[in-house]
Design an enzyme around this catalytic site. Structure first.
Site: not given
Ligand SMILES: Cc1cc2nc3c(=O)[nH]c(=O)nc-3n(C[C@H](O)[C@H](O)[C@H](O)COP(=O)(O)OP(=O)(O)OC[C@H]3O[C@@H](n4cnc5c(N)ncnc54)[C@H](O)[C@@H]3O)c2cc1C
Length: 463
Positions: A18, A46, A51, A54, A180, A182-183, A186, A209, A345, A440, A445
Site C-alpha cells: 500500500s 492489503c 483487507c 478478507k 483476540g 481484529y484479524i 474477523e 484489547r 473497523a 428515518h 439516526e
Molecule cells: C488479514 C489482514 C487483514 C487486514 N485488514 C485490513 C483492513 O480491513 N483495513 C486496513 O486498513 N488494513 C487491513 N490490514 C492491514 C493492511 O494490510 C496493512 O496495514 C497494509 O498492507 C500496510 O501496507 P504497507 O505498504 O506498509 O505494507 P504491505 O502492504 O505489507 O507491503 C509490503 C510489501 O513489501 C514486500 N517486501 C517485504 N520485504 C521485502 C524485501 N526485502 N524486498 C522486496 N519486497 C519486500 C512484501 O512482500 C509486501 O508485498 C489487514 C492485514 C491483514 C494481515
C-alpha cells in the site's frame, strides 16, 4: 520478460504494498526516476492477503444470515449449499485482476518494477537477490509486516496464519483460532458464517484489547450468541496431529479436537536481514523503524512508511504516508501526515466501527466526560426474528461539548463510521450532532437522537 535493472535512480522503494506503491507512483508522476522491488506480489498485504481477500470472505460468510433471515420476510429459500473451492477461485481471480491494475498503475508513470527481494548494501545502494545493485539518491523502506506466531510450542508446524487461511484446500468443519485482535475476530466470523464450528482462544480477559470496553463486551456477547466458543484467559501450549485431526492442548488443561489451528497473534515489522544496522537505520521501541513526522529514518535520505514503522497499521495510513513522502521529496511540498482521528473497523459479525477516544482514554485525558449510549434491536431483526442488538456510543467532552469518540457495533458500522469520522475530525460537538436532522428509518439516526447522557464523569469535581 525480465526487467533491466537501472544502475541509478532518484528513489528506490523496497516493497510494493500500500505505502510503497503510492510513494513510487506519485514520485514518478512528479518526474522522479523510480524503481520498486517486490519479493512476492505487487499490491502487498492489503490486496494479496489482507483487507481485500478478507472482505470478500466476509461478504461470503454473511449470506448465511441473509438466507436465515429471509424466512421472516416471507421467502422460502431452498437449503443453501456453500462451495469453498468456488469462493477461493473467484477470490483469487479478483486478486489477480487487482494485481494487474497495480502493475499498470506503476508502469504508466514509468516506475521500474523489479520482482526481487531487495536489501540495503550501503546507505545509497540497494542489492537485489541476484546480486545486482542499484544506486539511489533516496531509499524508501515499505516492507510491511508479517504474521507472528509467538514463541515455539510443540506442533507449531501444524499452525496456520492468516496467509494460509486464504488458500485452504477445504473449509475446515472445526477450527480453533488463537488471538483476540481484529484479524482473529474477523476470521472467527468468516469461518462461523461459512459453517465451521469455531473456538476462539485468547490469553487476555476479553477480545479486542484497545477498543472501548462496551464494544468489547457487546461484540463478545454477539459472537457467542452466534455460536462461537470464546475461551479467554487461556492459551495454546501444544498441537498434535493424527490423521486429519488436530488435538490442541490449552494451558488451562483443556484438550480440543479440531481440523485446523490458526494463530492470529499479532504481526511484526518486516525488518529481518534488510541491513538496517549496517547503514545506521535505528528502530523504535515498538520494534518498527523509527521515523520523524516526514517519515525520515535516522539516516536522512532513507525513509520508512506503513506497517514497517508499526504505528497505525492500516492501509489508508500507509497510503497517506507514502503519498506525503513523494510530495515532500519530489513535489516541493513538505507534507506531514496527521495520525489523529483515524477511523477503523472490525469486519466481525456483527461489524464494529470506531473513531476517536474510548471512554477510558477520554476519562484519562479530560476533566469532564459525558457518555451517550444506546443498545437496541435493529429493525431488520424484528421480522427476521434474529436475536441481535446494536450498540451506539458517543464519548463527549463535558466541558466543550466536542465529540471525542464514536463507537458502533452492528450492521453497517464501518460505512457509518467513515462519515462520522469527518464530523469528529472537524471538531463537531454533541450540539452539532443534535442539530442534524435524523434520517428515518435507519440505525444511524440513533447517533443524532441520543438526548440524555447515560453516564457523566467529573461533574461534581467541576461544580
Ligand atoms: C488479514 C489482514 C487483514 C487486514 N485488514 C485490513 C483492513 O480491513 N483495513 C486496513 O486498513 N488494513 C487491513 N490490514 C492491514 C493492511 O494490510 C496493512 O496495514 C497494509 O498492507 C500496510 O501496507 P504497507 O505498504 O506498509 O505494507 P504491505 O502492504 O505489507 O507491503 C509490503 C510489501 O513489501 C514486500 N517486501 C517485504 N520485504 C521485502 C524485501 N526485502 N524486498 C522486496 N519486497 C519486500 C512484501 O512482500 C509486501 O508485498 C489487514 C492485514 C491483514 C494481515
Amino acid at each position: 520478460m525480465t526487467t533491466a535493472v537501472p544502475a541509478e535512480v532518484d528513489l528506490f522503494v523496497i516493497g510494493a504494498g500500500s505505502g510503497g506503491v503510492r510513494a513510487a507512483r506519485i514520485a514518478a508522476a512528479h518526474g522522479a526516476k523510480v524503481a520498486v522491488a517486490e519479493e512476492y506480489r505487487v499490491g502487498g498485504t492489503c490486496v494479496i492477503r489482507g483487507c481485500v481477500p478478507k472482505k470478500l470472505l466476509v461478504y461470503a460468510s454473511r449470506f448465511a444470515h441473509e438466507f436465515e433471515d429471509a424466512a421472516g420476510f416471507g421467502w422460502t429459500v431452498p437449503q443453501p449449499a456453500f462451495d469453498w473451492a468456488t469462493l477461493i477461485a473467484n477470490k483469487d481471480k479478483e486478486i489477480d485482476r487487482l494485481e494487474r491494475a497495480y502493475v499498470a498503475n506503476l508502469e504508466k508513470p514509468g516506475v521500474v518494477i523489479l520482482r526481487s527481494r531487495a536489501v540495503l548494501a550501503d546507505p545509497h545502494t540497494v542489492r537485489l537477490a541476484g546480486g545486482e545493485t542499484v544506486r539511489a539518491a533516496h531509499i524508501l523502506i515499505a516492507t510491511g509486516g508479517a504474521p507472528s506466531l509467538g514463541g515455539p510450542i510443540p506442533g507449531r508446524e501444524h499452525i496456520i496464519s492468516s496467509n494460509e487461511a486464504f488458500h485452504l484446500p477445504a473449509l475446515p468443519p472445526r477450527i480453533l483460532i488463537q488471538g483476540g485482535g481484529y484479524i482473529a475476530v474477523e476470521f472467527a466470523g468468516i469461518f462461523a458464517g461459512l459453517g465451521s464450528a469455531v473456538t476462539l482462544v485468547y490469553r487476555g480477559t476479553n477480545i479486542l484489547r484497545g477498543f472501548d470496553d462496551d464494544v468489547r463486551t457487546h461484540l463478545r456477547a454477539e459472537m457467542e450468541r452466534h455460536g462461537i466458543a470464546i475461551l479467554t484467559g487461556d492459551t495454546v501450549v501444544g498441537v498434535e496431529q493424527a490423521g486429519g485431526a488436530h488435538t490442541v492442548a490449552l494451558a488451562g488443561g483443556k484438550r480440543i479436537e479440531v481440523d485446523r489451528v490458526m494463530f492470529a497473534t499479532g504481526r511484526k515489522p518486516n525488518i529481518a536481514g534488510l541491513g538496517l544496522e549496517k547503514v545506521g537505520v535505528r528502530l523504535a521501541d515498538n520494534g518498527g523503524i523509527a521515523v520523524d513526522e516526514f517519515s525520515r529514518t535516522s539516516v536522512p535520505h532513507i525513509y520508512a512508511v506503513g506497517d514497517v514503522t508499526n504505528r497505525i497499521n492500516l492501509t489508508p495510513v500507509a497510503i497517506r504516508e507514502g503519498h506525503a513522502l513523494a510530495d515532500t521529496i519530489f513535489g516541493n511540498r513538505p507534507t506531514k501526515v496527521d495520525h489523529a482521528h483515524v477511523p477503523s473497523a472490525v469486519f466481525s459479525e456483527p461489524e464494529v466501527g470506531v473513531v476517536g477516544l474510548t471512554e477510558t482514554q477520554a476519562r484519562e485525558r479530560h476533566a469532564r466526560i459525558d457518555i451517550y449510549k444506546s443498545t437496541f434491536r435493529p429493525m431488520k431483526a424484528t421480522l427476521s426474528g434474529r436475536e441481535t442488538r446494536m450498540l451506539m456510543k458517543l464519548v463527549v467532552d463535558g466541558t466543550s461539548g466536542r465529540v471525542l469518540g464514536c463507537h458502533i457495533v452492528g450492521e453497517g458500522a464501518a460505512e457509518m463510521i467513515q462519515m462520522v469520522a469527518i464530523a469528529v475530525k472537524m471538531g463537531a460537538t454533541k450540539a452539532d450532532f443534535d442539530a442534524t436532522m435524523a434520517l428515518h428509518p435507519t440505525a444511524a439516526e440513533e447517533l443524532v437522537t441520543m438526548r440524555t447522557p447515560t453516564a457523566r464523569y467529573g461533574v461534581e469535581a467541576a461544580e
